[in-house]
Design a protein around this motif. Structure first.
Motif, PDB file in Angstrom:
ATOM      1  N   CYS A  40      -2.140   7.590  -3.645  1.00 41.91           N
ATOM      2  CA  CYS A  40      -1.466   6.418  -4.052  1.00 41.91           C
ATOM      3  C   CYS A  40      -0.408   6.020  -2.735  1.00 41.91           C
ATOM      4  CB  CYS A  40      -0.404   6.878  -5.217  1.00 41.91           C
ATOM      5  SG  CYS A  40       0.237   5.690  -6.088  1.00 41.91           S
ATOM      6  N   ARG A  41       0.080   7.073  -2.173  1.00 38.79           N
ATOM      7  CA  ARG A  41       0.959   6.620  -1.095  1.00 38.79           C
ATOM      8  C   ARG A  41       0.232   5.897  -0.116  1.00 38.79           C
ATOM      9  NH1 ARG A  41       4.758   3.864   0.365  1.00 38.79           N
ATOM     10  NH2 ARG A  41       5.744   4.524   2.297  1.00 38.79           N
ATOM     11  N   VAL A  42      -0.907   6.432   0.470  1.00 34.96           N
ATOM     12  CA  VAL A  42      -1.788   5.810   1.452  1.00 34.96           C
ATOM     13  C   VAL A  42      -2.019   4.138   0.971  1.00 34.96           C
ATOM     14  CG1 VAL A  42      -3.774   5.781   2.445  1.00 34.96           C
ATOM     15  CG2 VAL A  42      -2.643   7.804   2.587  1.00 34.96           C
ATOM     16  N   SER A  43      -2.530   4.240   0.004  1.00 34.78           N
ATOM     17  CA  SER A  43      -2.935   2.889  -0.840  1.00 34.78           C
ATOM     18  C   SER A  43      -1.544   1.995  -1.005  1.00 34.78           C
ATOM     19  CB  SER A  43      -3.520   3.036  -2.134  1.00 34.78           C
ATOM     20  OG  SER A  43      -4.622   3.815  -2.116  1.00 34.78           O
ATOM     21  N   GLN A  44      -0.309   2.458  -1.026  1.00 34.43           N
ATOM     22  CA  GLN A  44       0.735   1.546  -0.972  1.00 34.43           C
ATOM     23  C   GLN A  44       0.980   1.065   0.195  1.00 34.43           C
ATOM     24  OE1 GLN A  44       3.791   4.426  -2.454  1.00 34.43           O
ATOM     25  NE2 GLN A  44       3.656   3.655  -4.438  1.00 34.43           N
ATOM     26  N   ILE A  45       0.713   2.147   1.246  1.00 36.17           N
ATOM     27  CA  ILE A  45       0.986   1.698   2.795  1.00 36.17           C
ATOM     28  C   ILE A  45      -0.239   0.700   3.164  1.00 36.17           C
ATOM     29  CG2 ILE A  45       0.976   2.448   5.110  1.00 36.17           C
ATOM     30  CD1 ILE A  45       1.925   5.179   4.093  1.00 36.17           C
ATOM     31  N   ASN A  46      -1.152   0.672   2.722  1.00 41.29           N
ATOM     32  CA  ASN A  46      -2.219  -0.138   3.148  1.00 41.29           C
ATOM     33  C   ASN A  46      -2.356  -1.505   2.228  1.00 41.29           C
ATOM     34  OD1 ASN A  46      -3.319   0.984   5.142  1.00 41.29           O
ATOM     35  ND2 ASN A  46      -4.349   2.531   3.788  1.00 41.29           N
ATOM     36  N   GLY A  47      -1.518  -1.743   0.988  1.00 41.65           N
ATOM     37  CA  GLY A  47      -1.457  -2.612   0.234  1.00 41.65           C
ATOM     38  C   GLY A  47      -2.755  -2.983  -0.441  1.00 41.65           C
ATOM     39  N   CYS A  48      -3.348  -1.796  -1.085  1.00 41.61           N
ATOM     40  CA  CYS A  48      -4.534  -1.896  -1.818  1.00 41.61           C
ATOM     41  C   CYS A  48      -3.996  -1.778  -3.061  1.00 41.61           C
ATOM     42  CB  CYS A  48      -5.373  -0.872  -1.093  1.00 41.61           C
ATOM     43  SG  CYS A  48      -7.195  -1.129  -2.486  1.00 41.61           S
ATOM     44  N   ALA A  49      -3.665  -2.836  -3.961  1.00 41.97           N
ATOM     45  CA  ALA A  49      -3.195  -2.711  -5.325  1.00 41.97           C
ATOM     46  C   ALA A  49      -4.154  -1.927  -6.283  1.00 41.97           C
ATOM     47  CB  ALA A  49      -2.909  -4.134  -6.069  1.00 41.97           C
ATOM     48  N   MET A  71       9.242   7.006  -7.342  1.00 39.85           N
ATOM     49  CA  MET A  71      10.004   7.244  -6.302  1.00 39.85           C
ATOM     50  C   MET A  71       9.314   7.375  -4.939  1.00 39.85           C
ATOM     51  SD  MET A  71      13.136   6.943  -7.411  1.00 39.85           S
ATOM     52  CE  MET A  71      14.128   7.266  -6.024  1.00 39.85           C
ATOM     53  N   LEU A  72       8.039   7.313  -5.129  1.00 37.99           N
ATOM     54  CA  LEU A  72       7.014   7.344  -4.230  1.00 37.99           C
ATOM     55  C   LEU A  72       7.283   6.298  -2.854  1.00 37.99           C
ATOM     56  CD1 LEU A  72       4.605   9.268  -3.045  1.00 37.99           C
ATOM     57  CD2 LEU A  72       3.174   7.685  -4.176  1.00 37.99           C
ATOM     58  N   PRO A  73       7.532   5.201  -2.986  1.00 35.09           N
ATOM     59  CA  PRO A  73       7.663   4.353  -1.766  1.00 35.09           C
ATOM     60  C   PRO A  73       8.915   4.850  -0.802  1.00 35.09           C
ATOM     61  CG  PRO A  73       7.526   3.036  -3.910  1.00 35.09           C
ATOM     62  CD  PRO A  73       7.507   4.447  -4.334  1.00 35.09           C
ATOM     63  N   VAL A  74      10.093   5.561  -1.561  1.00 37.71           N
ATOM     64  CA  VAL A  74      11.187   5.841  -0.969  1.00 37.71           C
ATOM     65  C   VAL A  74      11.395   7.544  -1.170  1.00 37.71           C
ATOM     66  CG1 VAL A  74      12.466   3.842  -1.234  1.00 37.71           C
ATOM     67  CG2 VAL A  74      12.464   5.486  -3.014  1.00 37.71           C
ATOM     68  N   TRP A  75      10.202   8.189  -0.918  1.00 33.79           N
ATOM     69  CA  TRP A  75      10.342   9.736  -1.067  1.00 33.79           C
ATOM     70  C   TRP A  75      11.089  10.378  -0.075  1.00 33.79           C
ATOM     71  CZ3 TRP A  75       8.640  12.853   2.914  1.00 33.79           C
ATOM     72  CH2 TRP A  75       7.966  12.075   3.961  1.00 33.79           C
ATOM     73  N   GLN A  76      11.336   9.785   1.203  1.00 37.95           N
ATOM     74  CA  GLN A  76      12.069  10.496   2.151  1.00 37.95           C
ATOM     75  C   GLN A  76      13.479  10.751   1.751  1.00 37.95           C
ATOM     76  OE1 GLN A  76      10.305   7.688   2.762  1.00 37.95           O
ATOM     77  NE2 GLN A  76       9.329   7.810   4.649  1.00 37.95           N
ATOM     78  N   GLY A  77      14.031   9.838   1.036  1.00 38.59           N
ATOM     79  CA  GLY A  77      15.387   9.891   0.495  1.00 38.59           C
ATOM     80  C   GLY A  77      15.714  10.302  -1.055  1.00 38.59           C
ATOM     81  N   ALA A  78      14.446  10.727  -1.590  1.00 43.60           N
ATOM     82  CA  ALA A  78      14.482  10.846  -3.135  1.00 43.60           C
ATOM     83  C   ALA A  78      14.371  12.315  -3.246  1.00 43.60           C
ATOM     84  CB  ALA A  78      13.267  10.117  -3.562  1.00 43.60           C
TER      85      ALA A  78
END
Length: 144
Positions: A40-49, A71-78
């Motif tokens: 899911c995170r890789v797909s978010q980065i790549n913009g594959c809906a 919270m996955l898009p901001v996992w570093q601070g979550a």
């Protein structure tokens, strides 16, 4: 609108890609919920809906925490992610963004605290395979 249909135009290549993804699911060293999180995170980065939706659904089906998904898009601070999950997510981001070798080496050293060599190999294959699927999907579909 589709630019081309990979599975129709190149059925043998599609089957090989599909077989690799299937093989990763057989006797996995990486838990399905972590695999879903990484994909899911890789797909978010790549913009594959399409893939974000598919792996979000799979994450939920495997019992993943919906808060972690949100919270996955901001996992570093979550809060809520284990140190192993953080190491795997950092590895996924490093490889997906193809960052410099120094950064990749730093991420790899952190992985060693949480995963065995065979698990790191499997994680790397999961990330590479997901990146390939994302790029194939993005190449095929025109959204403009």
């Amino acid at each position: 609108m589709s630019r081309f249909a990979f599975h129709e135009v190149s059925p043998k290549l599609f089957q090989a890609q599909f077989d690799l993804a299937t093989k990763l699911g057989e006797n996995p060293l990486i838990a399905p919920v972590l695999r879903d999180l990484i994909e899911c995170r890789v797909s978010q980065i790549n913009g594959c809906a399409y893939c974000v939706r598919m792996h979000s659904d799979s994450f939920a089906k495997h019992g993943g925490d919906p808060v972690n998904l949100a919270m996955l898009p901001v996992w570093q601070g979550a809060e809520g992610f284990t140190e192993a999950e953080r190491a795997a997510l950092a590895w996924a981001e490093c490889l997906t963004r193809a960052e410099c070798q120094v950064t990749i080496s730093k991420c790899h050293r952190v992985l060693l605290d949480h995963f065995e060599e065979a698990e790191i190999s499997e994680l790397t294959c999961i990330i590479a395979t997901m990146n390939a699927w994302n790029r194939l999907g993005i190449a095929q579909h025109e959204f403009a």
